[in-house]
Design a protein around this motif. Sequence first.
Motif, PDB file in Angstrom:
ATOM      1  N   ARG A   1      66.931  46.156  11.268  1.00 17.86           N
ATOM      2  CA  ARG A   1      67.822  47.122  10.628  1.00 17.86           C
ATOM      3  C   ARG A   1      68.061  48.318  11.537  1.00 17.86           C
ATOM      4  O   ARG A   1      69.195  48.767  11.708  1.00 17.86           O
ATOM      5  CB  ARG A   1      67.229  47.592   9.300  1.00 17.86           C
ATOM      6  N   ILE A   2      67.016  48.795  12.172  1.00 16.22           N
ATOM      7  CA  ILE A   2      67.146  49.937  13.075  1.00 16.22           C
ATOM      8  C   ILE A   2      68.014  49.569  14.279  1.00 16.22           C
ATOM      9  O   ILE A   2      68.865  50.359  14.709  1.00 16.22           O
ATOM     10  CB  ILE A   2      65.757  50.433  13.517  1.00 16.22           C
ATOM     11  N   LYS A   3      67.835  48.374  14.812  1.00 18.36           N
ATOM     12  CA  LYS A   3      68.659  47.942  15.949  1.00 18.36           C
ATOM     13  C   LYS A   3      70.129  47.873  15.568  1.00 18.36           C
ATOM     14  O   LYS A   3      70.997  48.342  16.315  1.00 18.36           O
ATOM     15  CB  LYS A   3      68.204  46.565  16.457  1.00 18.36           C
ATOM     16  N   TYR A   4      70.430  47.293  14.406  1.00 20.36           N
ATOM     17  CA  TYR A   4      71.823  47.167  13.983  1.00 20.36           C
ATOM     18  C   TYR A   4      72.439  48.526  13.684  1.00 20.36           C
ATOM     19  O   TYR A   4      73.614  48.757  13.973  1.00 20.36           O
ATOM     20  CB  TYR A   4      71.943  46.244  12.773  1.00 20.36           C
ATOM     21  N   GLN A   5      71.659  49.426  13.116  1.00 17.77           N
ATOM     22  CA  GLN A   5      72.174  50.771  12.862  1.00 17.77           C
ATOM     23  C   GLN A   5      72.479  51.487  14.174  1.00 17.77           C
ATOM     24  O   GLN A   5      73.502  52.165  14.288  1.00 17.77           O
ATOM     25  CB  GLN A   5      71.178  51.597  12.058  1.00 17.77           C
TER      26      GLN A   5
ATOM     27  N   MET B   1      75.141  43.337   8.674  1.00 18.59           N
ATOM     28  CA  MET B   1      73.833  42.923   9.183  1.00 18.59           C
ATOM     29  C   MET B   1      72.752  43.938   8.800  1.00 18.59           C
ATOM     30  O   MET B   1      71.613  43.560   8.515  1.00 18.59           O
ATOM     31  CB  MET B   1      73.907  42.736  10.692  1.00 18.59           C
ATOM     32  N   VAL B   2      73.114  45.229   8.774  1.00 17.82           N
ATOM     33  CA  VAL B   2      72.166  46.258   8.344  1.00 17.82           C
ATOM     34  C   VAL B   2      71.767  46.023   6.893  1.00 17.82           C
ATOM     35  O   VAL B   2      70.588  46.041   6.546  1.00 17.82           O
ATOM     36  CB  VAL B   2      72.768  47.674   8.530  1.00 17.82           C
ATOM     37  N   VAL B   3      72.754  45.793   6.035  1.00 13.14           N
ATOM     38  CA  VAL B   3      72.468  45.574   4.613  1.00 13.14           C
ATOM     39  C   VAL B   3      71.629  44.311   4.429  1.00 13.14           C
ATOM     40  O   VAL B   3      70.663  44.301   3.655  1.00 13.14           O
ATOM     41  CB  VAL B   3      73.780  45.505   3.804  1.00 13.14           C
ATOM     42  N   TYR B   4      71.975  43.240   5.145  1.00 16.38           N
ATOM     43  CA  TYR B   4      71.216  41.985   5.044  1.00 16.38           C
ATOM     44  C   TYR B   4      69.761  42.199   5.459  1.00 16.38           C
ATOM     45  O   TYR B   4      68.838  41.765   4.762  1.00 16.38           O
ATOM     46  CB  TYR B   4      71.888  40.919   5.919  1.00 16.38           C
TER      47      TYR B   4
ATOM     48  N   LEU C   1      76.565  53.428  18.111  1.00 15.49           N
ATOM     49  CA  LEU C   1      77.179  53.372  19.438  1.00 15.49           C
ATOM     50  C   LEU C   1      78.650  52.964  19.355  1.00 15.49           C
ATOM     51  O   LEU C   1      79.491  53.510  20.075  1.00 15.49           O
ATOM     52  CB  LEU C   1      76.408  52.405  20.345  1.00 15.49           C
ATOM     53  N   VAL C   2      78.965  52.032  18.481  1.00 18.24           N
ATOM     54  CA  VAL C   2      80.358  51.621  18.316  1.00 18.24           C
ATOM     55  C   VAL C   2      81.180  52.766  17.739  1.00 18.24           C
ATOM     56  O   VAL C   2      82.329  52.983  18.157  1.00 18.24           O
ATOM     57  CB  VAL C   2      80.452  50.343  17.437  1.00 18.24           C
TER      58      VAL C   2
END
Length: 77
Positions: A57-61, A15-18, A66-67
């Motif tokens: 992108r920032i949210k997914y990163q 999702m970050v890459v997308y 966190l994971v």
Amino acid sequence: MSYILVPVIVVLMGMVVYSLVRGIIAFLKSTRDDLDRGDAPGASEMQLLQNKMMFNRIKYQAAAVLVVVLLLAIAKS
């Protein structure tokens, strides 16, 4: 638990890459639109899309970090 979190990290990285690719494409289109548009006030549609994708992108990163922290905490114990 790590069997669940590793695929979650992979999905978040995808999702970050997308989001990054869509943001870059919107950036390139907004640059072209800005040249055609002249001095029109306000943000264009592509600029708004670019901001949205970069925020995603920032949210997914952040979620991926966190994971990873969860995985490290599980591995430590």
